[in-house]
Design an enzyme around this catalytic site. Structure first.
Site, mmCIF file in Angstrom:
data_model
loop_
_atom_site.group_PDB
_atom_site.id
_atom_site.type_symbol
_atom_site.label_atom_id
_atom_site.label_comp_id
_atom_site.label_asym_id
_atom_site.label_seq_id
_atom_site.Cartn_x
_atom_site.Cartn_y
_atom_site.Cartn_z
ATOM 1 N N CYS A 1 -21.159 9.904 11.459
ATOM 2 C CA CYS A 1 -20.343 10.067 10.256
ATOM 3 C C CYS A 1 -19.673 11.432 10.308
ATOM 4 C CB CYS A 1 -21.265 9.973 9.031
ATOM 5 S SG CYS A 1 -20.433 10.269 7.466
ATOM 6 N N CYS B 1 -18.179 6.150 3.066
ATOM 7 C CA CYS B 1 -19.291 6.821 2.399
ATOM 8 C C CYS B 1 -18.663 7.609 1.266
ATOM 9 C CB CYS B 1 -20.011 7.737 3.384
ATOM 10 S SG CYS B 1 -21.253 8.791 2.600
ATOM 11 N N ARG C 1 -27.583 6.890 -1.471
ATOM 12 C CA ARG C 1 -28.260 8.048 -0.879
ATOM 13 C C ARG C 1 -28.574 9.119 -1.906
ATOM 14 N NH1 ARG C 1 -24.839 9.011 2.975
ATOM 15 N NH2 ARG C 1 -25.891 7.347 4.106
ATOM 16 N N CYS D 1 -24.308 13.249 10.448
ATOM 17 C CA CYS D 1 -23.059 13.500 9.738
ATOM 18 C C CYS D 1 -22.566 14.920 10.004
ATOM 19 C CB CYS D 1 -23.275 13.279 8.245
ATOM 20 S SG CYS D 1 -21.805 13.621 7.263
ATOM 21 N N CYS E 1 -12.567 27.584 3.323
ATOM 22 C CA CYS E 1 -11.804 26.389 2.948
ATOM 23 C C CYS E 1 -10.770 26.723 1.868
ATOM 24 C CB CYS E 1 -12.752 25.297 2.449
ATOM 25 S SG CYS E 1 -11.897 23.765 2.053
ATOM 26 N N CYS F 1 -18.562 24.678 -4.575
ATOM 27 C CA CYS F 1 -18.744 24.798 -3.128
ATOM 28 C C CYS F 1 -18.849 26.228 -2.619
ATOM 29 C CB CYS F 1 -17.608 24.085 -2.407
ATOM 30 S SG CYS F 1 -17.916 23.960 -0.631
ATOM 31 N N CYS G 1 -12.902 23.751 -4.932
ATOM 32 C CA CYS G 1 -14.005 22.984 -5.533
ATOM 33 C C CYS G 1 -15.036 23.950 -6.135
ATOM 34 C CB CYS G 1 -14.665 22.103 -4.475
ATOM 35 S SG CYS G 1 -13.470 21.138 -3.512
HETATM 36 N N1 SAM Z 1 -14.423 19.492 3.009
HETATM 37 C C1 SAM Z 1 -14.763 18.130 3.011
HETATM 38 C C2 SAM Z 1 -14.589 17.475 1.659
HETATM 39 O O1 SAM Z 1 -14.759 18.154 0.651
HETATM 40 O O2 SAM Z 1 -14.308 16.292 1.630
HETATM 41 C C3 SAM Z 1 -16.139 17.865 3.524
HETATM 42 C C4 SAM Z 1 -17.319 18.728 3.202
HETATM 43 S S1 SAM Z 1 -17.849 18.765 1.512
HETATM 44 C C5 SAM Z 1 -18.982 20.092 1.550
HETATM 45 C C6 SAM Z 1 -18.746 17.253 1.280
HETATM 46 C C7 SAM Z 1 -19.303 16.950 -0.096
HETATM 47 O O3 SAM Z 1 -20.473 17.703 -0.330
HETATM 48 C C8 SAM Z 1 -18.438 17.259 -1.294
HETATM 49 O O4 SAM Z 1 -17.522 16.257 -1.541
HETATM 50 C C9 SAM Z 1 -19.451 17.341 -2.411
HETATM 51 O O5 SAM Z 1 -19.606 16.073 -3.025
HETATM 52 C C10 SAM Z 1 -20.746 17.729 -1.700
HETATM 53 N N2 SAM Z 1 -21.155 19.094 -2.078
HETATM 54 C C11 SAM Z 1 -20.572 20.236 -1.688
HETATM 55 N N3 SAM Z 1 -21.179 21.318 -2.235
HETATM 56 C C12 SAM Z 1 -22.177 20.824 -3.009
HETATM 57 C C13 SAM Z 1 -23.154 21.445 -3.854
HETATM 58 N N4 SAM Z 1 -23.204 22.760 -4.003
HETATM 59 N N5 SAM Z 1 -24.035 20.646 -4.489
HETATM 60 C C14 SAM Z 1 -23.977 19.294 -4.338
HETATM 61 N N6 SAM Z 1 -23.070 18.670 -3.569
HETATM 62 C C15 SAM Z 1 -22.178 19.418 -2.908
HETATM 63 C C1 DTB Z 2 -22.519 14.349 0.536
HETATM 64 O O1 DTB Z 2 -22.212 13.586 -0.401
HETATM 65 N N1 DTB Z 2 -23.443 15.265 0.495
HETATM 66 C C2 DTB Z 2 -23.513 16.011 1.724
HETATM 67 C C3 DTB Z 2 -22.540 15.233 2.615
HETATM 68 N N2 DTB Z 2 -21.931 14.323 1.713
HETATM 69 C C4 DTB Z 2 -21.576 15.903 3.474
HETATM 70 C C5 DTB Z 2 -23.178 17.458 1.570
HETATM 71 C C6 DTB Z 2 -24.088 18.160 0.634
HETATM 72 C C7 DTB Z 2 -23.716 19.598 0.644
HETATM 73 C C8 DTB Z 2 -24.643 20.400 -0.188
HETATM 74 C C9 DTB Z 2 -24.242 21.807 -0.284
HETATM 75 C C10 DTB Z 2 -24.334 22.596 0.976
HETATM 76 O O2 DTB Z 2 -25.324 22.513 1.729
HETATM 77 O O3 DTB Z 2 -23.413 23.393 1.192
HETATM 78 FE FE1 SF4 Z 3 -13.589 22.698 0.967
HETATM 79 FE FE2 SF4 Z 3 -16.024 22.734 -0.066
HETATM 80 FE FE3 SF4 Z 3 -14.083 21.497 -1.361
HETATM 81 FE FE4 SF4 Z 3 -15.017 20.446 0.963
HETATM 82 S S1 SF4 Z 3 -16.154 20.677 -0.960
HETATM 83 S S2 SF4 Z 3 -12.881 20.681 0.331
HETATM 84 S S3 SF4 Z 3 -15.520 22.336 2.048
HETATM 85 S S4 SF4 Z 3 -14.202 23.709 -0.936
#
Ligand code: SAM
Ligand code: DTB
Ligand code: SF4
Length: 317
Positions: free
Chosen positions: A129, A189, A261, A97, A53, A60, A57
């Site tokens: 979702c 959401c 949630r 989702c 990506c 992530c 973030c």
């Molecule tokens: N790329 C898209 C976005 O960021 O909108 C969708 C996928 S992203 C992984 C969805 C959400 O997962 C993020 O907005 C974040 O709130 C949550 N998330 C991602 N990595 C996480 C982590 N290591 N711990 C907790 N929540 C996480």
């Molecule tokens: C949200 O708020 N939590 C979910 C979903 N929306 C997409 C994602 C959690 C991701 C946790 C880190 C991972 O498994 O990579």
């Molecule tokens: Fe990309 Fe992860 Fe950020 Fe979603 S949370 S925009 S997958 S870097």
């Protein structure tokens, strides 16, 4: 009861800081007005496109800016996604989702494939979702036509702290996509992550932003950071679970009709802490062995926990 979208920062701060028994009492009162206190919705997640990506973030595992050791995977094919959704349904999930590690959706073959996935899951009579990054108005409209029930797009943290966590996009970008989703008639959401080094005031400020969305997001995921080695937040200090409890309870009071949630991070919470989150008004969890890239308690463990508590999984839509 009239929903409020004008909670002041002071009011929210006062709620957040209430003595815990009072906070939980008020959250329970709000919860019982709109929900059955013994019911929890089980949701399942699937990463349909993983890693690489362009966003940065800091939490992530899928950002191309860091080396978290997550294998990249191109967009899955709809048949495999459908197979996973059927399995999730058999395990008791009523919401499925699909997450893609994109900065934004681009029109073309891949988006068409996502639309096909949405149609397939919707036909299973599950809530469907997606979380695909930023979305234009017309893309939101096409997702709606395919049968999408909800779109996940988190504000993550306060506007004040946002720039410390993500530099490749701004808060306004997030709010714009949320408005497109709303306009298309898809439910929203939207929630955040705790444990990224933010302060109580940042959490209050995030709750202010969420509760000012009108209508409130139908679903509010509260994630506890899952630290990923190789990302800037890989070594973040562990969060006090009571911060999750306070935030969930405050969200429940401010947005009483929404599903709150208890999202990522349950592996880092004791059974007792999860129970307190339910008492605080959480009524939805992610079930299944895996979130997007990180492990989650399996569905058997979740069913056992609900049984121990005399609670039950919400039945299908
Ligand atoms: N790329 C898209 C976005 O960021 O909108 C969708 C996928 S992203 C992984 C969805 C959400 O997962 C993020 O907005 C974040 O709130 C949550 N998330 C991602 N990595 C996480 C982590 N290591 N711990 C907790 N929540 C996480
Ligand atoms: C949200 O708020 N939590 C979910 C979903 N929306 C997409 C994602 C959690 C991701 C946790 C880190 C991972 O498994 O990579
Ligand atoms: Fe990309 Fe992860 Fe950020 Fe979603 S949370 S925009 S997958 S870097």
């Amino acid at each position: 009861m009239v929903m409020r979208h004008d909670w002041s920062r002071d009011e929210i701060r006062q709620i957040y800081r209430l003595p815990l028994p009072e906070l939980i009492f008020q959250a329970q009162v709000a919860h019982r007005r709109f929900h059955r206190p013994e019911e929890v919705q089980l949701c399942s997640l699937l990463s349909i496109k993983t890693g690489g990506c362009p966003e940065d973030c800091s939490y992530c595992s899928q950002s191309a800016h860091y080396k978290a050791g997550v294998a990249r995977q191109e967009l899955m094919n709809p048949a495999d996604v459908l197979h996973a959704a059927k399995r999730a349904k058999a395990e008791g999930s009523t919401r499925f989702c699909m997450g893609a590690a994109w900065r934004q959706v681009s029109d073309g073959k891949e988006f068409d494939r996502v639309l096909e996935m949405v149609r397939g899951v919707a036909a299973l009579d599950m809530e469907v979702c997606c979380t695909l990054g930023m979305l234009s108005e017309s893309q939101a409209q096409r997702l709606k036509e395919a049968g999408l029930s909800a779109y996940n797009h988190n504000l993550d943290t306060s506007p004040e702290f946002y720039g410390e966590i993500i530099t490749t996009r701004v808060y306004e970008d997030r709010l714009r996509t949320i408005a497109h989703v709303r306009k298309a008639g898809i439910t929203v959401c939207c929630g955040g992550i705790l444990g990224m080094g933010e302060t109580d005031e940042d959490r209050v400020s995030l709750l202010e932003q969420l509760s000012h969305l009108d209508p409130h997001p139908e679903s509010v995921p509260i994630n506890m950071l899952v630290p990923n080695a190789g990302t800037p937040l890989g070594g973040a200090e562990e969060l006090d679970p009571l911060v999750m409890v306070r935030t969930i309870a405050t969200a429940r009071i401010l947005m009483p009709a929404s599903r709150v949630r208890l999202a990522a991070g349950r592996r880092g919470l004791s059974q007792e802490a999860v129970t307190l989150c339910f008492l605080a008004g959480a009524n939805s969890i992610f079930s299944g062995e895996k979130l997007l890239t990180t492990p989650n308690p399996g569905s058997d463990a979740d069913h056992r926990l609900l049984e121990t508590l005399g609670m039950r999984a919400m039945q299908g839509a």
